[in-house]
Design a protein around this motif. Structure first.
Motif, short mmCIF file in Angstrom:
data_model
loop_
_atom_site.label_atom_id
_atom_site.label_comp_id
_atom_site.label_asym_id
_atom_site.label_seq_id
_atom_site.Cartn_x
_atom_site.Cartn_y
_atom_site.Cartn_z
N SER A 54 0.86 -1.19 0.00
CA SER A 54 0.00 0.00 0.00
C SER A 54 0.90 1.23 0.00
N ALA A 55 0.26 2.39 -0.07
CA ALA A 55 0.98 3.65 0.09
C ALA A 55 1.30 3.85 1.58
N THR A 105 -2.35 8.46 0.72
CA THR A 105 -3.48 8.47 -0.22
C THR A 105 -4.48 9.56 0.16
N GLU A 113 1.52 4.14 -4.05
CA GLU A 113 1.95 2.75 -4.10
C GLU A 113 3.22 2.58 -4.95
N PHE A 134 -3.39 -1.56 -5.44
CA PHE A 134 -4.38 -0.49 -5.61
C PHE A 134 -4.49 -0.02 -7.06
N ARG A 151 -10.84 2.84 -2.38
CA ARG A 151 -10.07 2.91 -1.13
C ARG A 151 -9.97 1.53 -0.49
N GLY A 152 -8.79 1.25 0.03
CA GLY A 152 -8.53 -0.06 0.64
C GLY A 152 -8.26 -1.14 -0.39
N GLY A 153 -8.13 -0.74 -1.67
CA GLY A 153 -8.09 -1.71 -2.76
C GLY A 153 -6.83 -2.57 -2.85
N SER A 154 -5.80 -2.23 -2.11
CA SER A 154 -4.60 -3.07 -2.25
C SER A 154 -4.79 -4.46 -1.62
N ASP A 155 -5.76 -4.60 -0.72
CA ASP A 155 -6.11 -5.96 -0.26
C ASP A 155 -6.59 -6.80 -1.45
N1 ASP Z 1 -3.56 3.35 -0.49
C1 ASP Z 1 -4.92 3.02 -0.84
C2 ASP Z 1 -5.87 3.57 0.20
O1 ASP Z 1 -5.45 4.19 1.16
C3 ASP Z 1 -5.12 1.55 -1.03
C4 ASP Z 1 -4.87 0.71 0.19
O2 ASP Z 1 -4.16 1.09 1.12
O3 ASP Z 1 -5.38 -0.40 0.24
O4 ASP Z 1 -7.04 3.44 0.07
#
Ligand code: ASP
Ligand code: MG
Length: 404
Positions: free
Chosen positions: A41-42, A47, A74, A136, A150-154
């Motif tokens: 992730s970043a 982000t 990222e 992401f 958002r949260g897409g790196s999972d």
């Molecule tokens: N950096 C992106 C976010 O903050 C993706 C992630 O962390 O999963 O949403």
């Protein structure tokens, strides 16, 4: 020898020391003889900053340019992680989404992954190289950078694990696993060794925000074994697995709560065919998700309809209902934003009776009134006054014998 995807969230790569810590963990995994792909992730907070910059320049910015901006967080951590690995003698190379490629649809800002070409990464991993992938992000049909929401790196990590046929996808985050409930409310909540995909999905949808919901859906569909663990400790985490991998299933896996919903009651609508459609179709057309619904028994030819929507959608929902007033034909609307939804989740409910009864009885014994009830095969949810949230969660945790 196993093939592992190791995903590190924003807090795990928040500064250079933490990136060094990540590199050391990857090196230790390699030392076990495993092949490793890393997804990052970043850095924590990055982000948010990038999103804020886009919004400041123009609230209605071009989503394609937004993706160009927010995907950079990222890219930075992927490069830094590869450098940190090389610095401790591990052969590593970074990849942006477009270089692999991670092909997505064209919905900029919330794209979905269509395919990942894992061939080149696979070959490199077989030769002992660690591939470090920027999470992401992907590339759309327009050949432009996309991001996954958002949260897409999972979701990037799980999709990569599926494409690489990995034995496991380890998601390193700032909590060390999935707990029976929020440990901030119940200090003796227990960390679960295992949880099923379905339970995890239900918990995620009711507010336990450890994994992006889409990543769990994808893991379930592709049968990816996911482990949630902390990059700051050496404790084993929680494995998210298929139901038949859980031998002695407890009836209830966990208790979740959410204060994100608002309750709306439409009073004295005519009790006739088409009335539910008249209320809920306009809400759906406005893209408002309705969660719990109850319709009361009719007296005098009219009935009351009570339901919940997300707090964020509440003002719009009220406006939609106001606009549809003549068409629906109601007498009045009442609303309450001071509510909490409590949910008891567990696949064991399929085969055990009495789970709902225990919930109702436990709340009644504390004098807590239940306003709305909804159930699924593996979940019972109730809506109560928000002020009772902590009391109710503690009482339920004890009632289902989840206390450590
Ligand atoms: N950096 C992106 C976010 O903050 C993706 C992630 O962390 O999963 O949403
Ligand atoms: Mg995250």
């Amino acid at each position: 020898m196993a093939r592992i995807v190791m995903k590190f969230g924003g807090t795990s790569v928040a500064d250079l020391d933490r990136i060094r810590n990540v590199a050391a963990r990857v090196k230790a995994q390699i030392a076990l003889g495993d092949e490793v792909a890393v997804v990052v992730s970043a850095m924590a907070g990055t982000t948010n900053q990038l999103v804020a910059w886009c919004q400041s320049l123009s609230p209605l910015h071009d989503a394609r340019e937004y993706d160009v901006v927010v995907s950079t967080g990222e890219q930075v951590t992927a490069g830094l992680t590869a450098i940190a690995l090389q610095a401790i003698g591990v052969e590593a190379r970074s990849f942006c989404g477009w270089q692999i490629p991670v092909s997505t649809d064209g919905q900029h800002g919330k794209a979905r992954i269509n395919a990942i070409d894992g061939a080149d990464l696979s070959r490199r991993m077989g030769q002992g190289q660690v591939v470090v992938v920027a999470g992401f992000q992907g590339i759309g049909p327009d050949e432009r950078v996309t991001t996954l929401g958002r949260g897409g790196s999972d979701t990037s990590a799980v999709a990569l694990a599926a494409a690489l046929n990995a034995d496991r996808c380890d998601i390193y985050t700032d909590v060390d696993g999935i707990y029976t409930t929020d440990p901030r409310i119940v200090p003796n909540a227990r960390k679960l060794a295992r949880i099923t995909y379905e339970e995890m999905l239900e918990l995620a949808s009711v507010g336990a925000k450890v994994l992006q919901t889409r990543s769990v859906e994808l893991a379930m569909k592709e049968r990816v074994r996911v482990q949630v663990l902390s990059s700051f400790s050496d404790e084993p985490g929680t494995m998210v697995v298929d139901e038949d991998e859980v031998l002695e299933q407890e009836i209830v896996a966990g208790i979740a709560y959410s204060r994100d919903e608002a309750k709306i009651t439409v009073r004295k609508v005519p009790d006739k065919p088409g009335i539910a459609a008249a209320i809920f179709v306009p809400l759906a057309e406005a893209n408002i998700n309705v969660d719990m619904i109850v319709q009361n028994v009719a007296e005098d030819g009219t009935t009351d309809m009570t339901f919940t929507v997300g707090k964020g959608d509440f003002p719009r929902a009220m406006a939609v209902l106001e606009a549809a007033r003549a068409h629906i034909g109601y007498a009045e609307i009442s609303a309450d934003q001071n509510v909490a939804k409590l949910s008891v989740v567990g696949v064991g409910m399929r085969s055990h009776a009495g789970v709902a009864g225990t919930m109702f009885h436990t709340l009644a014994a504390r004098g807590i009134n239940i306003q709305v009830i909804s159930t699924s095969e593996i979940k019972v949810s109730v809506l109560v006054a928000a002020e009772y949230t902590e009391l109710a969660v503690r009482a339920l945790h004890t009632a289902y014998q989840l206390d450590a």
